[in-house]
Each structure stands twice: as C-alpha cells, then as structure tokens.
Design a protein around this motif. Structure first.
Motif, mmCIF file in Angstrom:
data_model
loop_
_atom_site.group_PDB
_atom_site.id
_atom_site.type_symbol
_atom_site.label_atom_id
_atom_site.label_comp_id
_atom_site.label_asym_id
_atom_site.label_seq_id
_atom_site.Cartn_x
_atom_site.Cartn_y
_atom_site.Cartn_z
ATOM 1 N N PRO A 74 -0.983 -1.175 -17.842
ATOM 2 C CA PRO A 74 -2.385 -1.293 -17.416
ATOM 3 C C PRO A 74 -2.976 -2.662 -17.733
ATOM 4 C CG PRO A 74 -1.998 0.828 -18.477
ATOM 5 C CD PRO A 74 -0.751 0.022 -18.681
ATOM 6 N N GLU A 75 -2.602 -3.207 -18.877
ATOM 7 C CA GLU A 75 -3.129 -4.527 -19.244
ATOM 8 C C GLU A 75 -2.668 -5.589 -18.244
ATOM 9 O OE1 GLU A 75 -3.189 -1.846 -22.593
ATOM 10 O OE2 GLU A 75 -1.540 -2.481 -21.299
ATOM 11 N N GLU A 76 -1.412 -5.500 -17.843
ATOM 12 C CA GLU A 76 -0.887 -6.464 -16.875
ATOM 13 C C GLU A 76 -1.567 -6.286 -15.523
ATOM 14 O OE1 GLU A 76 3.405 -7.900 -14.969
ATOM 15 O OE2 GLU A 76 3.333 -6.229 -16.389
ATOM 16 N N ALA A 110 -4.922 -7.881 -15.781
ATOM 17 C CA ALA A 110 -4.846 -9.342 -15.898
ATOM 18 C C ALA A 110 -4.450 -9.994 -14.575
ATOM 19 C CB ALA A 110 -3.846 -9.725 -16.986
ATOM 20 N N ARG A 111 -3.623 -9.292 -13.799
ATOM 21 C CA ARG A 111 -3.196 -9.820 -12.496
ATOM 22 C C ARG A 111 -3.447 -8.729 -11.457
ATOM 23 N NH1 ARG A 111 2.624 -12.055 -12.373
ATOM 24 N NH2 ARG A 111 3.152 -10.191 -13.558
ATOM 25 N N PRO A 112 -4.662 -8.612 -10.968
ATOM 26 C CA PRO A 112 -5.042 -7.478 -10.106
ATOM 27 C C PRO A 112 -4.581 -7.655 -8.665
ATOM 28 C CG PRO A 112 -6.923 -8.882 -10.475
ATOM 29 C CD PRO A 112 -5.809 -9.465 -11.295
ATOM 30 N N TYR A 113 -3.346 -7.922 -8.501
ATOM 31 C CA TYR A 113 -2.665 -7.941 -7.204
ATOM 32 C C TYR A 113 -1.244 -7.495 -7.498
ATOM 33 C CZ TYR A 113 -1.360 -12.448 -9.209
ATOM 34 O OH TYR A 113 -0.928 -13.427 -10.060
ATOM 35 N N GLY A 114 -0.480 -7.172 -6.477
ATOM 36 C CA GLY A 114 0.793 -6.521 -6.722
ATOM 37 C C GLY A 114 0.567 -5.027 -6.934
ATOM 38 N N LEU A 115 1.636 -4.314 -7.273
ATOM 39 C CA LEU A 115 1.586 -2.858 -7.356
ATOM 40 C C LEU A 115 1.515 -2.397 -8.811
ATOM 41 C CD1 LEU A 115 4.187 -1.760 -4.649
ATOM 42 C CD2 LEU A 115 1.701 -1.817 -4.484
ATOM 43 N N ASP A 116 0.416 -1.787 -9.173
ATOM 44 C CA ASP A 116 0.309 -1.132 -10.475
ATOM 45 C C ASP A 116 1.305 0.024 -10.485
ATOM 46 O OD1 ASP A 116 -0.381 0.280 -12.726
ATOM 47 O OD2 ASP A 116 -2.534 0.303 -12.305
ATOM 48 N N LEU A 117 2.168 0.080 -11.485
ATOM 49 C CA LEU A 117 3.186 1.132 -11.542
ATOM 50 C C LEU A 117 2.556 2.519 -11.515
ATOM 51 C CD1 LEU A 117 6.274 1.494 -11.751
ATOM 52 C CD2 LEU A 117 5.993 1.651 -14.231
ATOM 53 N N ALA A 118 1.314 2.621 -11.999
ATOM 54 C CA ALA A 118 0.658 3.931 -12.003
ATOM 55 C C ALA A 118 0.469 4.468 -10.594
ATOM 56 C CB ALA A 118 -0.699 3.830 -12.706
ATOM 57 N N ALA A 129 -5.769 13.726 -4.238
ATOM 58 C CA ALA A 129 -6.113 12.304 -4.239
ATOM 59 C C ALA A 129 -5.204 11.544 -5.191
ATOM 60 C CB ALA A 129 -7.578 12.132 -4.639
ATOM 61 N N PRO A 130 -4.966 10.257 -4.924
ATOM 62 C CA PRO A 130 -4.083 9.490 -5.813
ATOM 63 C C PRO A 130 -4.662 9.391 -7.212
ATOM 64 C CG PRO A 130 -5.227 8.024 -4.285
ATOM 65 C CD PRO A 130 -5.509 9.423 -3.829
ATOM 66 N N SER A 131 -3.789 9.378 -8.202
ATOM 67 C CA SER A 131 -4.251 9.293 -9.583
ATOM 68 C C SER A 131 -4.648 7.873 -9.959
ATOM 69 C CB SER A 131 -3.167 9.792 -10.536
ATOM 70 O OG SER A 131 -1.987 9.018 -10.379
ATOM 71 N N ALA A 132 -4.223 6.893 -9.169
ATOM 72 C CA ALA A 132 -4.587 5.492 -9.423
ATOM 73 C C ALA A 132 -4.561 4.744 -8.102
ATOM 74 C CB ALA A 132 -3.623 4.857 -10.423
ATOM 75 N N ARG A 133 -5.341 3.693 -8.044
ATOM 76 C CA ARG A 133 -5.388 2.839 -6.852
ATOM 77 C C ARG A 133 -5.027 1.415 -7.253
ATOM 78 N NH1 ARG A 133 -9.699 4.390 -2.739
ATOM 79 N NH2 ARG A 133 -9.661 2.151 -2.366
ATOM 80 N N SER A 134 -4.419 0.701 -6.328
ATOM 81 C CA SER A 134 -4.137 -0.706 -6.588
ATOM 82 C C SER A 134 -5.439 -1.473 -6.742
ATOM 83 C CB SER A 134 -3.316 -1.300 -5.442
ATOM 84 O OG SER A 134 -2.043 -0.725 -5.392
ATOM 85 N N LEU A 135 -5.467 -2.355 -7.713
ATOM 86 C CA LEU A 135 -6.663 -3.156 -7.958
ATOM 87 C C LEU A 135 -6.775 -4.282 -6.934
ATOM 88 C CD1 LEU A 135 -6.477 -3.368 -11.849
ATOM 89 C CD2 LEU A 135 -7.819 -1.791 -10.457
ATOM 90 N N ARG A 136 -7.928 -4.880 -6.871
ATOM 91 C CA ARG A 136 -8.181 -6.028 -6.005
ATOM 92 C C ARG A 136 -8.576 -7.227 -6.860
ATOM 93 N NH1 ARG A 136 -5.941 -3.324 -2.917
ATOM 94 N NH2 ARG A 136 -6.364 -2.970 -0.708
ATOM 95 N N ARG A 137 -8.178 -8.394 -6.382
ATOM 96 C CA ARG A 137 -8.596 -9.610 -7.070
ATOM 97 C C ARG A 137 -10.123 -9.693 -7.088
ATOM 98 N NH1 ARG A 137 -6.539 -14.597 -4.221
ATOM 99 N NH2 ARG A 137 -6.398 -13.281 -2.370
#
Length: 781
Positions: A600-602, A605-613, A753-761
């Motif tokens: 989650p910290e990563e 810190a880098r809100p692009y790419g795929l959060d493993l969650a 519903a998804p348990s997590a969503r990808s973040l945005r920059r």
C-alpha cells in the motif's frame, strides 16, 4: 506324588551363549549379511522366494504396493483431482490383469528379517524422487543416477553417502573404511546399539540399501592402500567423484595424488565450521593437493610417520587461523585428555548435506570451482548477521474502493481554466493498460484548448505492440473529456494527431459554449473500475448483450460475445496460455512486474501502475505471485517446462464469467486503436451503469499483433510456434480478420464491487495550464 521342581538354566550362561551366536552372525561379511536379495516373480519364478519363506528367516512381510501405485498415479498427474475410485482403478491398471505379487520386486533384507514389496526399478526411482522435482529435473535425476561415486571414511562419509542415496545422486558406490562401529561413534554416526561391532562399510551399505535396494554398492572393508588405490578409483569403471573423509593423513594425500593423475574431482568436509574443500582435478590436472597449503607434502613422505610428526602438516592443510576456537584448542589435547579429534553430530550432518549439495551441482556440470568454502553456523547465526531482527510492520490498508475525488465542479457554460481542470480530472479517470496513465494534459487558455500528449516514460514496450494499447487509452481519455465537457454544458471538438510535426500530440479538445448533454451520467465515469473479483457464474441478463453491442457500435466498434460454457472453458484456457507465455518472456515479465505496486505504501507513493490489492488474489495466490516477480524464478520454470500454474488465474476468472467479449474496429492504424478506445469506454460505462463487472484480459490480442504484424519480434521460435497454435484455436471462437484491430479482450461477471481501485496520479502531475497558444510544450509535465 509332588511335582518335580523345574530347574531353569542360569540366564548368565544362556545370555553368553546367545550373544556369541549373535556376534558371529552380525560379523558375517558374506553377501547375505549386508546386501539385499531381489526377487522378481515374473522373471525368475517362485522357487527362490519359496525357499526363503520355507527357511523361516522371514520375520515380517511388508507389502504396500497398492499405496505406491496410487501415489505413482497421483504424482504423474498432480493437477488432476482424482476421486478415490478413479485413483484406485488407474493404479491397478498397472497390473494389466496380472496377480499383484507379480508386479515389481520383492526385496529381502536379511539384517532385519524383512521382505518388502516395492515397485520395479524405473517406477521406484520415479516415485521416490518425485519430491525432488523441479529442484532436480527429471533429466538431471537420470544423469545423477548414472554416476559412480567413491566414499572413503565413514563418519562424515556415512552422512554424505546416505544423503547422496536419499537424493538420488549416484547409482554405483564404492565405500571404504577399516573400522567397526563403536559406542563412542554413536555421538555422530546414525546407528543402533545393536549395530555395535559391525563394520562401518556394512552399516553404511545397509542404510543406503534401506533407501534404495537397486543401488550398486561395493564395500572396501580392508581399506585403501598404495597397491589398490587405482583399482578403487578405476575398477569397474572410473569414478566420477571421490568424497574423502578418512582420518589418515597419508591416505588423504595418496587419494588426491592418484585422483589427480586420473582427473577425478575430490570433495572433503572437516565437520568444523562447515569447511568444504573442492579440488577439481578433472579440470585442473596440475593443481597442487590441498590447494598448495602444504606445498612439500607427498604421500610417500607421510607413510609411517608418527602422529605428533603429522601435526605440522595437518595445521598447514587446515589453516590453523581458520579453525574454530574449540577445535584449535583440542589439537594439543589429543593423546592427553582426548583420544582423538572430536566431532559432533551437527557438524557431521551438516558436512553430509554440504557434500551432497556440492556433489549434485558438480556432477550436473554447474560451475563449482576449486577452493575452500565455509558454511559456518557460528558466523551465519550470530548477532547482527540475521534478517528481521525487528519484525516488519504490518502494511496499512490501501485506499479502498471509493471513486477518486474530483476538484470542485465549476459553474456550467464557462470556458475557463477551472472548467478545463475539472474536465481533465474526469478525463484522467479513463482506463489504461497496466494503469500506466500515459498522458500529459495542458490547457491553452488563449486557444481554449486542451492538448493531450503521449508521455513515453510510461510506455510498456514489450507488452504494448506499436503502442496500440496506448492509443486505446487515449481514445478512452477523449471519450471522458467529451462527457465531462457536455456535463458542464460545453461543446468539445476533438482532433487526433493534428500536427504531423508533433507526433506526441495525440489529440486536442477545443471547448466552446453551447448546448450539450452527456450520453451517461457523469457519476458512472467515477464508478467505472476494473473488477477482478471472482464468483460463481451467472447469466449476463436479458437485453444486456444488445445494449453493449449498441454502445460499442456507436463509436464504430464491433462486439463479439462468448457465453456458452464450452466456449468459455476454451477461451479461459487460451487466455491462461497467453499469460503464461508472456510471463515467461523476460522483457514482458520485466515490464509487467515493474508495473505492479506491491505494498500500500508503494501504491500511494507511485499512484500509477497496478496496486496488487486490485488483483483480488487469495493469500496463497498473492504469496506465489510475489515469488514469481523474480525473473530468476521464471527462468528456472522455463528451463524445465513448468509454469502451468500461471494459467490457473485466468481459467479461474473466466470460470465464473457471464461472458467473455472482444472489441474490434476496422483497420490497424493508430487511429483505429484510438477509435477502439472510444468504443471500449462506451461499452464499459454501459456495463457499469448496469452493475456488471468488467475485467480486461488483454495479453493475447497484443501477442497476436506482435506475431502477425511484427513478425514475432521479441519472441523466440518456440514462443512463435505456441502463439500460432493458440491463434488457430482462438479464431474458432472469434472470426477476426487481419485487417481488424483487436482492441480489448475482457470478462463480464456479476460479482461484488472491487475491494480496491487503482489510484490516479495527483492532477497536478498530469495537468498544467498555460496562457500561451500554439502546440508548444510550455508547461508540459
């Protein structure tokens, strides 16, 4: 008449008489005393086994062949979930109508009085070493079983020989030692009180045969001498390796001198500090023995030398400054408070393991250079040497499943920087492959224009052939920008690649006041998300397929849907095979894994790419996936043809799908993919509005594009052949042509519903504002 009193024999005499008889039997050196006898009823008939049974020597018959057959069946096809009845049926199919006693081998162990029924040699070895796969491949196991190994000295040597036999290293052994087992040996040699007095070669041979009755073992109970050392090394076939663990300094040097002459490598562990010597006389025939630590030492000079006179040589060879403190302190005590050099069971067991591990790698041709090595527990398990002195903190939860926050909504109908900023924020909620967010948006206030540029720093070159997925993302971005503009009562005039001299400028959106209304409520744009949750399959729902087809067609796309169970099973298998192929390709693996955010910290810190969650993995799947992010692991999987488990996630996801769809558009140019991105976003928003989950599963179409339009660039011959076979099967499901762009392959499902969503920059990283006009790059980030 009174009954006559019974007078029993004095137990002392009786015990003495029986003990003498037992000693005579235990000390027997004939073949019956230490080597098992193998009976095959289908080859040598029943006479021999009948005679054995009639002799009364058999105290126990152990027949677990049925268990072994069932285990063999399960091992050969571990991915199958065998019902008990089916497993039983397939196990007994081995017998082909024969009597169970006729299959395999009956092994007579005279030292235990046990007759054991086991599998024939090939099947026995296959099953016994099944737990070695894939740390040792099947081909490697066969190579190792064909090697010949000599072991001299059976303290550390016993541990090494038995470990070699356990691991399936060596098919033929010569074991040498002069001594018999004494009570003081049981501090380090695995044996029983009942084995006291047995020759050490007999004890080791029995232990090895108990592991594998098919071994070839030759005992040298008379030891090694100058006149027979060459016979030991060469007789019956040259040894592939010598493990030297004897106490005699003269013999240590003699064996090395002759092994060097015959180019045979030598290993030795001293059971002190895990010290291992590797002497590659096979590769270095001029190498001095013991690495030249005692340059003047020769076997002939050591013969008959008194023990005290050998100490200088021993200290030179062992390197006295590297001896453990207690071992060094023991040296002057030998002959005073100590009878001989002390050894501990832990050191001997460690030595056996280190020798066996090194032997395996050496015999398989892996790089094992000459030298001295230490596997020292005192140094390895010591203050400051370990990891995780402080337990790692438990990661905090990811941002959750809420839609990203938008800036305050500006007043309607105004063409201004605030409106442009809000429109850009809605636009950047668009999906992009691997959530790369490959855009940079600049507002040109004087021209009332948003410029949307491609940021090549966010490319995934090996995954995204000819930037097709990037242009799809820009199509979705443009669709969102137009929806947001309409929501504010603004008209949006979108032009793609307006400047031939500026290919990074993918599109411009010019805003003007005027009546406009969005096709879908703007809140649906915020709700749209990739949803990888899995669940039981439910029908897509009446009327939904035509609605999705219409949404796609509005933007010039075509939707093909698979919903029948056989079709879904096949496309799941194909998608899984594509995932496996891409993850076993090094550049693709590197790009894919670099795009994940593993904590989650990563992710924050880098809100692009795929959060493993967002992958919605089980704990076990996540643990395996974390291991598979290391390319060295994937390369090893590829080496032995593994990695089928990489297909399981796609199969599982599709197994619960209501449908799998493919969006195509005419043409394969960049404009086609951008138009396809519009079609994708319209379909996705329509599905979201009807609470249907959508998950892109895009690897396969872009692999096909690389194969067909890129000539297979970046793929080896085997990968191309595999893709061609997959393409043939794929076209039976989707009747695509070579003049179509396959924009998105995806899964539709009715799940939570998804348990997590990808973040945005943060918007300030993707959007900037400039008063200047033109298409320059001022303010571009």
């Amino acid at each position: 008449m009174p009954q006559e009193a019974h007078v029993s024999e004095d137990p002392r005499g009786r015990l003495r008489r029986l003990a003498d008889r037992g000693t005579d039997h235990a000390d027997s050196a004939d073949a019956a005393g230490w080597r098992p006898t193998l009976f095959r009823l289908d080859r040598n008939g029943t006479d021999g086994l009948t005679a054995l049974l009639d002799s009364g020597a058999v105290r126990r018959v152990h027949d677990r062949l049925a268990d072994q057959l069932r285990a063999l069946v399960a091992t050969r096809r571990p991915a199958d979930r065998h019902p008990a009845a089916e497993l039983e049926r397939r196990a007994w199919a081995f017998l082909v109508g024969r009597h169970p006693a006729d299959h395999g081998t009956w092994v007579w162990y005279p030292w235990s009085g046990t007759l054991v029924h086991t599998l024939p040699e090939a099947e026995y070895r296959e099953l016994r070493t099944a737990r070695n796969r894939h740390k040792i491949t099947t081909t490697e196991q066969r190579r190792l079983a064909g090697t010949r190994i000599g072991v001299v000295g059976l303290s550390v040597g016993n541990a090494a020989a038995v470990t070699l036999a356990l691991e399936g290293i060596g098919g033929a052994f010569k074991i040498a030692d002069l001594d018999r087992l004494e009570l003081s040996n049981l501090n380090r040699i695995r044996g029983r009180l009942a084995d006291l007095g047995a020759e050490k070669t007999v004890l080791a041979a029995r232990q090895m045969f108990d592991v594998d009755p098919y071994l070839e073992i030759e005992r040298w109970a008379g030891g090694i001498r100058p006149e027979n050392v060459d016979e030991f090394l060469l007789g019956g076939g040259k040894l592939d390796l010598v493990v030297e663990e004897c106490d005699d300094l003269h013999l240590k040097v003699l064996i090395r001198e002759r092994a060097r002459a015959h180019r045979i490598p030598v290993l030795m562990d001293t059971s002190d500090r895990g010290m291992l010597d590797v002497e590659r006389f096979d590769l270095e025939p001029d190498r001095p023995v013991f690495h030249g630590l005692a340059p003047s030492v020769r076997a002939a000079d050591l013969c008959g030398l008194a023990a005290p006179d050998k100490i200088p040589f021993m200290l030179a060879i062992l390197d006295e400054e590297r001896l453990s403190t207690r071992a060094a302190a023991c040296l002057p005590e030998v002959g005073h408070t100590l009878e001989t050099w002390p050894q501990l069971a832990s050191g001997v067991a460690l030595g056996g393991a280190v020798v066996a591990d090194t032997a395996r790698r050496l015999l398989l041709g892996e790089p094992v250079p000459s030298g001295r090595y230490y596997v020292d527990p005192d140094a390895l398990v010591a203050p400051g040497a370990g990891l995780h002195h402080t337990p790692p903190t438990v990661p905090t939860a990811t941002a959750g499943s809420d839609a990203p926050a938008l800036p305050p909504e500006p007043r309607r109908g105004a063409v201004c920087a605030e409106a442009a900023r809000w429109i850009a924020a809605v636009g950047t909620l668009a999906p992009s492959a691997h959530n790369a967010q490959p855009w940079s948006l600049t507002w040109r206030g004087d021209a009332a224009r948003l410029e949307c540029r491609h940021d090549p720093a966010r490319d995934l070159p090996s995954l995204d052939f000819e930037h097709g997925a990037t242009w799809v993302a820009f199509g979705a971005l443009a669709e969102n920008l137009e929806l947001a503009s309409a929501h504010l009562g603004l008209r949006a005039d979108t032009r793609t690649w307006p400047d031939p001299d500026d290919p990074a400028l993918v599109c411009t959106v010019t805003l003007t006041p005027g009546p406009a209304s969005p096709r879908v409520p703007i809140e649906v744009v915020g709700r749209r998300a990739t949803n990888r949750r899995r669940g039981p399959r439910r029908p897509l729902g009446a009327g939904l397929a035509p609605l999705l087809e219409a949404a796609c067609a509005e933007a010039g796309g075509r939707l093909r849907l698979l919903a029948a169970e056989p079709e879904l099973a096949e496309i799941g298998a194909l998608i899984g095979a594509g995932d496996r192929l891409s993850l076993l390709n090094e550049p693709m693996h590197r790009d894919a894994m670099a795009g994940y955010r593993w904590t989650p910290e990563e992710a924050r810190a880098r809100p692009y790419g795929l959060d493993l969650a967002t992958a919605e993995l089980t704990g076990a799947e996540q643990a395996v996936f974390r291991v598979l992010r290391q390319w060295r692991v994937m390369a090893c999987l590829s080496e032995f043809g593994g990695g089928r488990a990489l297909e399981d996630l796609a199969r599982s996801s599709v197994a619960g799908a209501s449908a799998v769809g493919l969006i195509t558009v005419p043409g394969t140019a960049r404009e086609s993919y951008l138009r396809g991105g519009r079609a994708m976003q319209r379909l996705w928003l329509a599905a979201t509005a009807h609470d249907v989950a959508l998950q892109p599963m895009t690897a396969l179409p872009y692999l096909f594009a690389r194969l067909e339009r890129g000539g297979g660039q970046g793929l080896d011959q085997g990968e191309r052949a595999s893709l061609r076979a997959l393409r043939t099967r794929y076209r039976r499901l989707f009747d695509t042509g070579t003049d179509e762009a396959e924009v998105l392959l995806f899964r539709l499902a009715h799940v939570a519903a998804p348990s997590a969503r990808s973040l945005r920059r943060p918007l300030d990283q993707a959007f900037s504002s400039s008063r200047g006009s033109g298409s320059g790059t001022a303010g571009w980030r």
